[in-house]
Write a protein that holds these residues in place. Structure first.
Motif, PDB file in Angstrom:
ATOM      1  N   GLY A  75       0.384  -1.156   0.257  1.00 50.52           N
ATOM      2  CA  GLY A  75       0.010   0.197   0.028  1.00 50.52           C
ATOM      3  C   GLY A  75       0.285   1.646  -0.325  1.00 50.52           C
ATOM      4  O   GLY A  75       0.649   2.431  -0.554  1.00 50.52           O
ATOM      5  N   ASP A  90      -2.788   0.404  -4.042  1.00 46.92           N
ATOM      6  CA  ASP A  90      -3.362  -0.289  -2.915  1.00 46.92           C
ATOM      7  C   ASP A  90      -5.377  -0.798  -4.089  1.00 46.92           C
ATOM      8  O   ASP A  90      -5.297  -1.574  -4.038  1.00 46.92           O
ATOM      9  N   ASP A 124      -2.018   4.721   4.791  1.00 41.81           N
ATOM     10  CA  ASP A 124      -0.961   3.061   5.310  1.00 41.81           C
ATOM     11  C   ASP A 124      -1.835   2.356   6.424  1.00 41.81           C
ATOM     12  O   ASP A 124      -1.626   1.715   7.390  1.00 41.81           O
ATOM     13  N   GLY A 133      -7.806   3.424   1.790  1.00 35.95           N
ATOM     14  CA  GLY A 133      -5.303   2.848   2.266  1.00 35.95           C
ATOM     15  C   GLY A 133      -5.430   3.724   0.457  1.00 35.95           C
ATOM     16  O   GLY A 133      -4.280   4.470   0.617  1.00 35.95           O
ATOM     17  N   ASP A 135      -4.629   1.159   7.026  1.00 30.13           N
ATOM     18  CA  ASP A 135      -4.352  -0.460   6.341  1.00 30.13           C
ATOM     19  C   ASP A 135      -4.050  -1.201   7.754  1.00 30.13           C
ATOM     20  O   ASP A 135      -4.544  -2.726   7.807  1.00 30.13           O
TER      21      ASP A 135
END
Length: 180
Positions: free
Chosen positions: A102, A109, A154, A147, A157
């Motif tokens: 990511g 992503d 990130d 994301g 995520d």
């Protein structure tokens, strides 16, 4: 005929003073074909080997012959790899390759969202009803959209762990199903 060290380091020039550009063609350019042990391979053997050489992938899809439990175990393993495979040194924070991939703007992503959607598709193939599938798709959508935000997305995520949530939803649904 052996070459001296001087010839290896500074090759001889041709008598005309320019570098030699000899070209080889046909059979004179080819020598014997040698295998890894240094044995000569005869051309007839080589031609016969190419005719008989076949590479088969087996019977159909390699993932198609898995049992239900093997498919579930595979989904759990992929979810763990994506979300909690590693520990941040000096902390108890777990992250996976979803957080690492990511970091690549946009493309990362998209890749991780595609893998997450594949996990949802596999869960659907296991017979998960539409309302569980909708929740799984919601988790993937939140993970994918948030994301996209650089760095903060990130970090989200790493903390949200959509794939682990989806596998947990799958497991809960499977536990409620009657055993056969």
């Amino acid at each position: 005929m052996t070459m001296s060290d001087d010839d290896i380091l500074a090759p001889r020039k041709s008598r005309s003073g320019s570098h030699s550009r000899t070209t080889f063609s046909g059979a004179e350019a080819r020598g014997p074909i040698i295998d890894q042990e240094g044995h000569e391979i005869r051309p007839e053997t080589l031609e016969q080997g190419f005719r008989e050489f076949r590479f088969e992938f087996g019977q159909g899809n390699p993932f198609g012959n898995l049992t239900r439990e093997q498919r579930i175990a595979r989904l759990e393993a992929i979810a763990k790899l994506l979300d909690v495979a590693f520990i941040l040194p000096g902390t108890k924070i777990r992250y996976g390759i979803d957080g690492l991939i990511g970091l690549i703007p946009v493309v990362g992503d998209i890749i991780t969202t595609a893998i997450s959607l594949w996990l949802v598709r596999e869960a659907r193939a296991l017979g998960v009803p539409w309302y569980i599938t909708a929740r799984m798709l919601g988790n993937v959508a939140v993970d994918g959209v948030v994301g996209m935000v650089p760095f903060a997305g990130d970090a989200f995520d790493v903390m949200f762990r959509a794939n682990m949530r989806n596998v947990r939803l799958l497991r809960r649904w499977l536990d409620k199903q009657p055993r056969m």
